[in-house]
Design a protein around this motif. Structure first.
Motif, short mmCIF file in Angstrom:
data_model
loop_
_atom_site.label_atom_id
_atom_site.label_comp_id
_atom_site.label_asym_id
_atom_site.label_seq_id
_atom_site.Cartn_x
_atom_site.Cartn_y
_atom_site.Cartn_z
N VAL A 1 41.14 -10.24 -2.63
CA VAL A 1 41.65 -10.32 -1.25
C VAL A 1 40.53 -10.68 -0.28
O VAL A 1 40.72 -11.49 0.64
N ILE B 1 40.62 -13.85 2.18
CA ILE B 1 40.49 -13.73 3.64
C ILE B 1 39.52 -14.78 4.17
O ILE B 1 39.79 -15.48 5.16
N ASN C 1 47.92 -12.69 1.70
CA ASN C 1 46.89 -11.64 1.71
C ASN C 1 47.46 -10.33 2.23
O ASN C 1 47.17 -9.25 1.68
N CYS D 1 43.14 -8.26 7.49
CA CYS D 1 44.24 -9.17 7.14
C CYS D 1 45.19 -9.33 8.32
O CYS D 1 45.61 -10.46 8.66
#
Length: 837
Positions: free
Chosen positions: A736, A740, A762, A780
């Motif tokens: 993740v 990002i 995400n 996120c």
């Protein structure tokens, strides 16, 4: 180097270590000492030449080196003696210099050895040093361990090939007048010139033979005429045996005469002497005979169990010059020639008995816990006798346990290559004698797996540990202590290979087995729980990691016998789990406490303290204390470099930590240089497809974009994202984080729709392991709100932004850089700090 350069050491050496005591009967050899002093002072540029003393056994090379050290000690600040009989022990001997040179403690002997060599060669803190390598037989084996620099190196050897490598002085037997002077001094003038000349002539002027003759004449008050007659008898008997002349006849005759005379007077002393012949040529700790006396058989038990009789035997052996006793180190030593003669004249059956007695003595005198650092010096002394005694061939269970404890000691102190060489030999010989499934063979395989992991040979560790684990499960019970140990070892190998989820499964099995076998509070159970918590953290389950570590932490603090090292390890893992859970300020508070504790109880340069410092610096950066983080991380990186070198996981992680801190401080170019340098080593150390190798590209890609090359950043992040998704899954923290930054790359390249789609992906993925209130969840959401706005979804963007800012306020102070970025509608980037495995 010149004589004048040593004037600062005129009061004698500040460090004087392991140099044998001076022979009070040493005489003559002034020409050799003068030639040696002149040669050893020869300067090539600013580097003094090492100097070798070469000659046959018994001519006095070692005594000459001892006399040189004592006679010229005022010219040196630092003098260190190394017994180089066994090349595999030379690195440990060099590493032992570290504390005297002011170096930090090291867990790895190889790293410590290189640090010692660099320090000696730098001339700081000592410029006038002398290192003596005694009995260094093969130049190729130790040439890489010879320091070059402003100090001096002296080498003694029987091998004439040293002259091909270093300046060499040939040492021969005494000149006749030296022999006469030596005997008259040894006998305090009780023999005349002519009598001393006759003895010297019979003994061929061999210094070792003259020393033994002088000792016998002084001890027995035997007339010279009688001695010469007995010597003729011994020589005639030797010649009649028609043996190959492996040793000088004069030496053999003089030795046998001394032994026969002593046997008539104190037969127990000769039994002890024969026993000593089956040790190595290194000094034998006196405590071996005291601690191991209950382990031996009927031949030696009556002598060793009686301290008065044993003391008398050793005292007589010293008086007859058959052993050399060092009171300061409580050791005794038999010359290698005497050992060889004793072994040769011992009947084969008795050789086996003596050899086994020595094995039992070594095993019986060894400390019980090789992890206890206070006992390491005892293991070091015993290690020198392992191979020469033939102990590896012994099948006695207690002796084999000692052999395994010895490699465990080498492993925990960082002597990985030595441990590997021994374990290879154990496995080969024990398999031949006992079979591949014997518990000792399987235990040796587990130890070897530990060594492979320490050397970052993860593939070899996996190939070995996976088979060993299955063999133990088949040969022993699943709940056997050794099987559970092998289970933990296999899990550690999986962890080192980046198979974090599988490692967690196997460690869970080990924890349950240890709890059944030992209960929940045993140290083995707690260590296994600590490993399982690390697995949970590596699979992004930080809440479960914290829960387990809190349990372990509460128990280790209540029991000081578990040791500060394990306590700091558990505390560090807990602190890291707190930070990765998104509680940066709490982690910073814990980190400061831990760093202080580690420095107080382990030392500021202890590896565990340095890992605590690294984590504390990361937490400070996360809380916005950037300048403080840069300062601490720079210091920590420098210390780890000094300890391990650049190609070590901890040094590489600190380099990336410093790069991240410099980036946060706006020093992009300096950060990029550090990241480039560190990232070069990851494929080599961990492998091309390891999760860490993929994840560290997150940091480099971010620096590329900040440096103006968003397209290169995108390509690198896409590569990292694919690798991480394959290895650890799309919802993992590392994956993740990479996505990002890729989302931000796309936005920087003017692709808002693709950035939004990735951002929505995400946001869904992060909720697998983390709540919306977690730091990554907040990032996120903050970045997605920017993409929603840029793609026209203003109302949805405003709502998400408002919700996000409420969460930001709970996580970070108002002046935190990420708080300011989120409030201003700017994008927030992530980075990666590799944890220890």
């Amino acid at each position: 180097m010149t004589e004048n350069s040593y004037s600062m050491a005129a009061q004698g050496p500040m460090v004087w270590e392991k140099v044998p005591k001076r022979n009070p009967n040493f005489t003559g050899r002034n020409d050799l000492l003068t030639a040696l002093r002149k040669s050893i002072n020869t300067v090539t540029a600013v580097v003094a030449q090492p100097q070798a003393l070469q000659g046959l056994g018994g001519v006095g090379k070692t005594q000459l080196a001892i006399e040189y050290a004592w006679q010229y000690r005022a010219h040196y600040e630092f003098v260190w003696w190394i017994s180089a009989d066994q090349p595999v022990l030379v690195p440990s001997a060099l590493a032992a210099m570290g504390p005297a040179l002011g170096l930090p403690p090291a867990t790895g002997v190889e790293q410590a050895t290189q640090a010692v060599l660099r320090t000696l060669e730098s001339g700081t803190p000592y410029r006038s040093w002398l290192v003596i390598f005694d009995n260094a037989e093969e130049p190729e084996y130790i040439k890489d361990f010879i320091p070059r620099g402003p100090g001096h190196v002296l080498i003694t050897s029987r091998n004439s090939r040293w002259s091909d490598h270093e300046p060499t002085i040939q040492v021969d037997v005494f000149e006749r007048q030296e022999s006469v002077d030596f005997l008259r001094k040894r006998l305090k003038g009780t023999v005349g010139e002519a009598e001393a000349d006759r003895v010297a002539d019979k003994l061929g002027d061999l210094p070792l033979a003259l020393e033994q003759a002088g000792a016998l004449l002084a001890r027995t008050l035997m007339p010279v005429e009688e001695y010469l007659g007995l010597l003729d008898e011994q020589t005639s008997r030797l010649l009649s045996l028609e043996k190959a002349p492996m040793y000088p006849q004069s030496m053999t005759a003089a030795w046998q005469l001394s032994v026969s005379q002593l046997e008539d007077r104190v037969p127990e002393a000769v039994e002890v002497l024969r026993c000593c012949a089956f040790f190595g040529p290194e000094p034998i700790p006196r405590d071996v005979f005291r601690r191991g006396n209950r382990s031996v058989g009927p031949r030696l038990a009556p002598i060793l169990s009686d301290p008065i009789l044993l003391s008398s035997a050793v005292s007589n052996l010293e008086r007859y010059a058959l052993v050399k006793v060092e009171p300061n180190t409580r050791t005794l030593q038999v010359h290698r020639l005497n050992q060889a003669l004793l072994r040769d004249e011992t009947p084969e059956k008795e050789r086996g008995e003596f050899r086994h007695e020595v094995h039992l003595l070594l095993a019986g005198s060894a400390p019980s816990n090789p992890d206890d650092t206070s006992k390491w010096s005892s293991f070091e002394e015993l290690a020198a006798h392992l191979r020469p005694s033939g102990l590896i061939d012994c099948v006695d269970p207690g002796v084999r346990k000692f052999a395994l404890d010895l490699v465990r000691y080498m492993y925990v102190r960082g002597s990985y290559t030595q441990a590997q060489a021994l374990l290879d030999e154990y496995i080969e010989k024990w398999t031949e004698k006992s079979g591949a499934r014997h518990p000792n063979v399987l235990a040796a395989r587990v130890h070897l797996g530990n060594v492979y992991r320490a050397l970052a040979l993860y593939d070899k560790a996996y190939d070995l540990d996976s088979v060993t684990w299955e063999l133990m499960r088949e040969s022993l019970r699943h709940d056997h202590a050794d099987t559970i140990w092998a289970t933990s070892s296999y899990a550690a190998t999986l962890r080192g290979r980046g198979e974090f989820a599988r490692a967690r499964e196997v460690d869970q099995e080990a924890v349950e087995a240890y709890e059944r076998l030992h209960g929940p509070d045993d140290i083995l159970t707690l260590r296994s729980l600590n490993n399982l918590a690390v697995d949970h953290a590596l699979t992004s389950d930080y809440d479960q990691a914290r829960e387990l570590l809190n349990e372990v932490y509460g128990k280790v603090t209540a029991d000081d016998t578990m040791g500060s090292r394990f306590y700091v390890q558990v505390f560090s893992n807990l602190n890291r789990a707190v930070r990765l859970s998104g509680q940066f300020q709490a982690a910073a508070n814990l980190g400061e406490d831990l760093h202080t504790y580690g420095g107080t109880h382990l030392g500021v340069d202890h590896p565990n303290t340095l890992l605590a410092a690294k984590d504390f610096a990361i937490s400070m950066r996360r809380t916005g204390q950037v300048s403080e983080a840069v300062e601490l991380m720079r210091d920590t990186h420098k210390r780890l470099q000094r300890l391990y070198g650049d190609k070590h996981g901890d040094t590489m992680a600190a380099a990336l930590g410093l790069s991240n801190a410099l980036r946060a401080a706006g020093e992009i170019e300096a950060a990029r240089r550090l990241a480039d340098e560190a990232l070069r080593f990851y494929p080599e150390v961990f492998g091309d497809d390891h999760p860490f190798t993929h994840a560290v590209r997150i940091d480099l890609a971010l620096l590329m974009r900040l440096g103006g090359d968003a397209a290169a950043a995108r390509r690198l992040n896409e590569q990292a994202l694919a690798g991480l998704t394959e290895r650890v899954g799309r919802a993992h923290d590392y994956t993740v984080s990479c996505a990002i930054n890729l989302q931000n790359d796309l936005a920087a390249l003017g692709e808002p729709d693709r950035a939004r789609r990735l951002g929505e992906e995400n946001y869904r993925a992060i909720q697998t392991h983390f709540s919306p209130d977690h730091y990554l969840g907040v990032i996120c959401a903050a970045n997605l709100s920017v993409d929603l706005r840029e793609t026209g979804a203003t109302e949805e963007a405003d709502r998400l932004h408002a919700e996000t800012m409420k969460r930001v306020a709970l996580l970070m102070p108002q002046d935190h850089p990420d708080t300011l970025a989120a409030a201003s509608g700017l994008r927030i980037d992530t980075d990666f700090d590799p944890p220890p495995v």
